[in-house]
Design an enzyme around this catalytic site. Structure first.
Site, PDB file in Angstrom:
ATOM      1  N   GLY A  55       0.849  -1.182   0.000  1.00  0.00           N
ATOM      2  CA  GLY A  55       0.000   0.000   0.000  1.00  0.00           C
ATOM      3  C   GLY A  55       0.881   1.227   0.000  1.00  0.00           C
ATOM      4  N   GLN A  60       3.550   9.751   0.969  1.00  0.00           N
ATOM      5  CA  GLN A  60       4.776   8.946   1.033  1.00  0.00           C
ATOM      6  C   GLN A  60       5.667   9.168  -0.184  1.00  0.00           C
ATOM      7  OE1 GLN A  60       2.725   5.018   2.164  1.00  0.00           O
ATOM      8  NE2 GLN A  60       4.728   4.923   3.175  1.00  0.00           N
ATOM      9  N   CYS A 108       6.189  -0.351   7.332  1.00  0.00           N
ATOM     10  CA  CYS A 108       5.887   0.823   6.510  1.00  0.00           C
ATOM     11  C   CYS A 108       7.087   1.166   5.647  1.00  0.00           C
ATOM     12  CB  CYS A 108       5.548   2.003   7.425  1.00  0.00           C
ATOM     13  SG  CYS A 108       5.150   3.507   6.517  1.00  0.00           S
ATOM     14  N   LEU A 109       6.827   1.473   4.375  1.00  0.00           N
ATOM     15  CA  LEU A 109       7.914   1.851   3.466  1.00  0.00           C
ATOM     16  C   LEU A 109       8.632   3.103   3.947  1.00  0.00           C
ATOM     17  CD1 LEU A 109       6.158   1.289   0.012  1.00  0.00           C
ATOM     18  CD2 LEU A 109       7.785  -0.226   1.180  1.00  0.00           C
ATOM     19  N   HIS A 150      -4.000   1.662   7.768  1.00  0.00           N
ATOM     20  CA  HIS A 150      -2.638   2.211   7.752  1.00  0.00           C
ATOM     21  C   HIS A 150      -2.535   3.383   6.760  1.00  0.00           C
ATOM     22  CE1 HIS A 150       1.894   1.425   7.837  1.00  0.00           C
ATOM     23  NE2 HIS A 150       1.768   2.166   6.753  1.00  0.00           N
ATOM     24  N   GLU A 151      -3.143   3.204   5.576  1.00  0.00           N
ATOM     25  CA  GLU A 151      -3.019   4.241   4.532  1.00  0.00           C
ATOM     26  C   GLU A 151      -3.853   5.475   4.874  1.00  0.00           C
ATOM     27  OE1 GLU A 151      -0.607   3.748   2.712  1.00  0.00           O
ATOM     28  OE2 GLU A 151      -0.433   1.598   3.019  1.00  0.00           O
ATOM     29  N   HIS A 154      -1.967   7.469   7.227  1.00  0.00           N
ATOM     30  CA  HIS A 154      -0.954   8.286   6.537  1.00  0.00           C
ATOM     31  C   HIS A 154      -1.554   9.609   6.066  1.00  0.00           C
ATOM     32  CE1 HIS A 154       2.835   6.193   6.223  1.00  0.00           C
ATOM     33  NE2 HIS A 154       2.313   5.109   5.702  1.00  0.00           N
TER      34      HIS A 154
END
Ligand SMILES: [Zn+2]
Length: 185
Positions: A55, A60, A108-109, A150-151, A154
Site C-alpha cells: 500500500g 509517502q 511501513c515503506l 494504515h493508509e 498516513h
C-alpha cells in the site's frame, strides 16, 4: 504475487519518517480531477511496486493529496487491488466467526526495515471516489483491512509507529535509520 512491470507509471522516491513535513500532517482533499491526478495514481502504483509495498499514500512520495493505492492480500489470501481518492475509513463489525481485532506485525515503506505488532480492526471499509470523481468503496479483511487503516492514517499525518509507545517508536526509527543513525535520503 505481483508481476513486474504491471503498472505503467513512474516510480518516485519514498519519503522516510522525519524526511518531509508532508508525511506528518493531514493531506489536502483532492479537488482537481484532471490528468495530473491520473498520473499521480499510476506513479503511486509504480512506486508501491518498485518498493515492494502492499500500500502507499500520496504523501509517502511527497504529494499533499488524499489518495492511496493498495495491492494486498485479504484474510482469504485474495489480492485487494485498487486506489481511493478522498477516502473515509469505517471500521466494520466482524462477521460471524471473525475477530473484531487482530494483532499482527505491521511495517511501513517510510520506516524501512522493522516491523511491530499493532492491533487493528479485522474488517474495514473505505468510501471515496475514483480519478473521475465517481464513488468507489473497498471493503477488506485481515491484512488488507490493516492496510486500509494504515493508509488512511498516513493521509491524516499518522505513521503507524506514532501509534506505538515512544520508547518502542524510537527503537524502530533507530533500527530503520541503520548503523549510521540517519534515515536514508
Ligand atoms: Zn506506511
Amino acid at each position: 504475487m505481483r508481476l513486474p512491470g504491471r503498472y505503467s507509471g513512474t516510480a518516485r522516491p519514498i519519503v522516510t519518517y522525519g524526511g518531509d513535513p508532508v508525511l506528518h500532517r493531514p493531506c489536502a482533499p483532492v479537488t482537481d480531477f484532471g490528468k495530473d491526478l491520473r498520473r499521480l495514481v499510476l506513479d503511486m502504483f509504480a512506486s508501491m511496486e518498485a518498493a515492494d509495498g502492499v500500500g502507499l499514500a500520496a504523501n509517502q512520495i511527497g504529494v499533499d493529496a488524499r489518495v492511496f493505492v493498495i495491492d494486498c492480500p485479504d484474510a482469504r489470501g485474495e489480492d485487494v487491488v485498487g486506489y481511493v481518492v478522498n477516502p473515509e475509513l469505517t471500521v466494520l463489525e466482524p462477521h460471524e466467526g471473525e475477530p473484531a481485532e487482530e494483532v499482527t506485525e505491521e511495517g511501513c515503506l517510510s520506516v524501512p526495515g522493522p516491523y511491530a505488532e499493532l492491533p487493528r480492526a479485522f474488517r474495514a471499509r473505505v468510501d471515496g471516489v475514483d480519478a473521475a470523481g465517481l464513488p468507489v468503496s473497498i471493503e477488506a479483511t485481515g491484512m488488507a483491512a490493516r492496510c486500509l487503516q494504515h493508509e488512511v492514517d498516513h493521509l491524516d499525518g499518522t505513521v503507524y509507529v506514532d501509534r506505538l509507545p515512544a520508547e518502542l517508536r524510537e527503537r524502530l526509527l533507530a533500527e530503520a535509520a541503520g548503523p549510521e543513525g540517519e534515515l536514508p535520503a
